[in-house]
Design a protein around this motif. Structure first.
Motif, mmCIF file in Angstrom:
data_model
loop_
_atom_site.group_PDB
_atom_site.id
_atom_site.type_symbol
_atom_site.label_atom_id
_atom_site.label_comp_id
_atom_site.label_asym_id
_atom_site.label_seq_id
_atom_site.Cartn_x
_atom_site.Cartn_y
_atom_site.Cartn_z
ATOM 1 N N ASP A 20 0.812 -1.226 0.000
ATOM 2 C CA ASP A 20 0.000 0.000 0.000
ATOM 3 C C ASP A 20 0.842 1.271 0.000
ATOM 4 O O ASP A 20 0.321 2.367 -0.192
ATOM 5 N N GLU A 21 2.164 1.128 0.211
ATOM 6 C CA GLU A 21 3.051 2.293 0.123
ATOM 7 C C GLU A 21 3.488 2.556 -1.315
ATOM 8 O O GLU A 21 4.161 3.558 -1.588
ATOM 9 N N LEU A 22 3.130 1.648 -2.221
ATOM 10 C CA LEU A 22 3.505 1.793 -3.627
ATOM 11 C C LEU A 22 2.268 1.874 -4.505
ATOM 12 O O LEU A 22 2.274 1.431 -5.665
ATOM 13 N N THR A 23 1.210 2.434 -3.963
ATOM 14 C CA THR A 23 -0.025 2.623 -4.718
ATOM 15 C C THR A 23 -0.592 4.013 -4.436
ATOM 16 O O THR A 23 -0.311 4.616 -3.396
ATOM 17 N N GLY A 24 -1.401 4.509 -5.359
ATOM 18 C CA GLY A 24 -2.072 5.791 -5.174
ATOM 19 C C GLY A 24 -1.104 6.938 -4.997
ATOM 20 O O GLY A 24 -0.064 7.013 -5.662
ATOM 21 N N ASP A 25 -1.432 7.844 -4.053
ATOM 22 C CA ASP A 25 -0.597 9.015 -3.806
ATOM 23 C C ASP A 25 0.664 8.678 -3.012
ATOM 24 O O ASP A 25 1.571 9.506 -2.925
ATOM 25 N N ARG A 26 0.711 7.493 -2.438
ATOM 26 C CA ARG A 26 1.833 7.153 -1.558
ATOM 27 C C ARG A 26 3.063 6.654 -2.321
ATOM 28 O O ARG A 26 4.162 6.639 -1.781
ATOM 29 N N GLY A 27 2.867 6.236 -3.557
ATOM 30 C CA GLY A 27 4.005 5.746 -4.319
ATOM 31 C C GLY A 27 3.565 4.948 -5.525
ATOM 32 O O GLY A 27 2.378 4.855 -5.836
ATOM 33 N N VAL A 28 4.529 4.341 -6.207
ATOM 34 C CA VAL A 28 4.225 3.565 -7.405
ATOM 35 C C VAL A 28 5.272 2.478 -7.586
ATOM 36 O O VAL A 28 6.435 2.642 -7.206
ATOM 37 N N LEU A 29 4.843 1.360 -8.146
ATOM 38 C CA LEU A 29 5.757 0.291 -8.534
ATOM 39 C C LEU A 29 5.816 0.266 -10.052
ATOM 40 O O LEU A 29 4.776 0.251 -10.719
ATOM 41 N N LEU A 30 7.022 0.282 -10.599
ATOM 42 C CA LEU A 30 7.208 0.193 -12.044
ATOM 43 C C LEU A 30 7.836 -1.156 -12.389
ATOM 44 O O LEU A 30 8.704 -1.650 -11.657
ATOM 45 N N PRO A 62 5.880 10.085 0.003
ATOM 46 C CA PRO A 62 5.069 10.728 1.035
ATOM 47 C C PRO A 62 5.058 12.244 0.837
ATOM 48 O O PRO A 62 6.120 12.846 0.596
ATOM 49 N N PRO A 63 3.898 12.900 0.900
ATOM 50 C CA PRO A 63 3.816 14.350 0.648
ATOM 51 C C PRO A 63 4.738 15.151 1.563
ATOM 52 O O PRO A 63 4.825 14.903 2.769
ATOM 53 N N GLY A 64 5.476 16.097 0.953
ATOM 54 C CA GLY A 64 6.333 16.986 1.713
ATOM 55 C C GLY A 64 7.631 16.376 2.194
ATOM 56 O O GLY A 64 8.385 17.011 2.928
ATOM 57 N N GLU A 65 7.922 15.131 1.796
ATOM 58 C CA GLU A 65 9.151 14.458 2.223
ATOM 59 C C GLU A 65 9.940 13.991 0.999
ATOM 60 O O GLU A 65 9.386 13.896 -0.099
ATOM 61 N N ASP A 121 11.548 10.187 -12.537
ATOM 62 C CA ASP A 121 10.508 10.980 -13.197
ATOM 63 C C ASP A 121 9.194 10.915 -12.416
ATOM 64 O O ASP A 121 8.480 11.923 -12.283
ATOM 65 N N GLU A 122 8.862 9.737 -11.914
ATOM 66 C CA GLU A 122 7.644 9.578 -11.116
ATOM 67 C C GLU A 122 7.720 10.408 -9.845
ATOM 68 O O GLU A 122 6.761 11.090 -9.464
ATOM 69 N N ALA A 123 8.869 10.359 -9.174
ATOM 70 C CA ALA A 123 9.036 11.132 -7.947
ATOM 71 C C ALA A 123 8.915 12.621 -8.224
ATOM 72 O O ALA A 123 8.248 13.361 -7.478
ATOM 73 N N HIS A 134 11.419 16.725 -4.413
ATOM 74 C CA HIS A 134 12.597 17.484 -4.841
ATOM 75 C C HIS A 134 13.899 16.723 -4.569
ATOM 76 O O HIS A 134 14.956 17.080 -5.102
ATOM 77 N N VAL A 135 13.807 15.690 -3.753
ATOM 78 C CA VAL A 135 14.962 14.862 -3.408
ATOM 79 C C VAL A 135 14.508 13.401 -3.426
ATOM 80 O O VAL A 135 13.381 13.079 -3.020
ATOM 81 N N VAL A 136 15.372 12.526 -3.919
ATOM 82 C CA VAL A 136 15.094 11.099 -3.851
ATOM 83 C C VAL A 136 16.238 10.430 -3.103
ATOM 84 O O VAL A 136 17.408 10.790 -3.290
ATOM 85 N N ARG A 137 15.896 9.490 -2.231
ATOM 86 C CA ARG A 137 16.904 8.824 -1.412
ATOM 87 C C ARG A 137 16.790 7.300 -1.583
ATOM 88 O O ARG A 137 15.768 6.784 -2.053
#
Length: 300
Positions: A192-202, A219-222, A250-252, A258-261
């Motif tokens: 559920d962390e990789l669906t909807g607004d929380r994220g995506v699985l490619l 997660p919004p704002g993080e 690109d998804e992020a 603004h940052v990916v970790r």
């Protein structure tokens, strides 16, 4: 995915290359390699006989990217020549499978010898240094053409293909980590962390087969967080990992990050080299992942 406009001179060069190759390898002849059948029929027989078990006709079509009607006609011709047998799959009567007969296996060996002779004829007229250049160029062309067939798209993390990729990912970590890998002890991204607004699985597909997968939590704002990055051994060296990484970034970015970790383990040397080459810099531990000993971040 948005495609860049290809310059006209590049298109012309590709068309010239195609004309040269199709003529040089005999693809224009109906009597390919003097075997009284087309290149398409010869290739189909090769694929059928190379398989360790009867082949699903649908898989055969997908692997070669051929039209259903065309494959049916080719298989019918091979069947009439006594080279293949078509039947219903014992486990699913709706599925047709094909296998090579004894005559088909013999014909495949004849084709292999003739193909070897054709390949040698392409190289024999050239001096050794030019042979090496041609073979190296062919290797590069093949790698890039296969890479161009890869398609990356979102997938349901709960789907069968996504779960298959996840199991392959866990199995690789378990084999490579010094003390194995226990998913229950890791900060693995939940579905559920990789669906909807929380994220995506490619997932990345090659001929309808999943050959790579990766997720990004947003997660919004993080900062966004990459998880589950896996590439099949079959496509190592094709640049699929970089393609997938760019698509996840690109998804992020599209989702406002603004940052990916990411976190990773030092035994995954190829992945670490890729991350550094793609602009990631090492940072302090930001999540306490027990299996990680390297943490990276990149400004988007």
């Amino acid at each position: 995915m948005v495609r860049e406009t290809v310059p006209g001179e590049d298109v012309a060069r590709v068309r010239s290359f195609n004309r040269t190759v199709t003529q040089r390898v005999g693809a224009l002849q109906d009597d390919y390699l003097s075997r009284h059948r087309s290149l398409g029929a010869c290739r189909l027989l090769w694929e059928v006989d190379a398989a360790p078990a009867p082949v699903d006709v649908r898989d055969l079509r997908a692997r070669l990217g051929l039209d259903s009607g065309y494959v049916s006609r080719l298989l019918g011709s091979l069947r009439d020549d006594g080279l293949v047998e078509l039947s219903a799959d014992p486990d699913d009567q709706r599925v047709r499978v094909v296998r090579a007969t004894d005559a088909g296996r013999t014909e495949r060996r004849v084709l292999d010898r003739a193909s070897d002779e054709l390949a040698a004829s392409l190289l024999a007229p050239l001096p050794p240094e030019d042979r090496s250049r041609l073979v190296d160029a062919m290797r590069t062309v093949e790698r890039l053409l296969v890479r161009g067939l890869v398609r990356i798209e979102p997938a349901d993390p709960r789907s069968a293909e996504s779960l298959l990729a996840l199991r392959a990912y866990f199995a690789e970590l378990d084999a490579r980590f010094e003390h194995g890998f226990d998913p229950g002890a890791s900060l693995v991204a939940a579905d559920d962390e990789l669906t909807g607004d929380r994220g995506v699985l490619l997932v990345a597909r090659l001929h309808d087969e999943v050959v790579a997968a990766g997720g990004v939590k947003t997660p919004p704002g993080e900062p966004a967080l990459l998880k589950r990055m896996w590439v099949s051994d079959r496509t190592r060296g094709l640049g699929v990992g970089r393609m997938l990484l760019a698509a996840l970034e690109d998804e992020a970015r599209r989702r406002g990050a603004h940052v990916v970790r990411l976190d990773t383990n030092g035994t995954l040397t190829e992945a670490i080299a890729m991350y550094r080459a793609c602009g990631y810099v090492e940072v302090d531990d930001f999540n306490g992942e027990p299996y990680a000993d390297h943490w990276f971040a990149k400004d988007l």
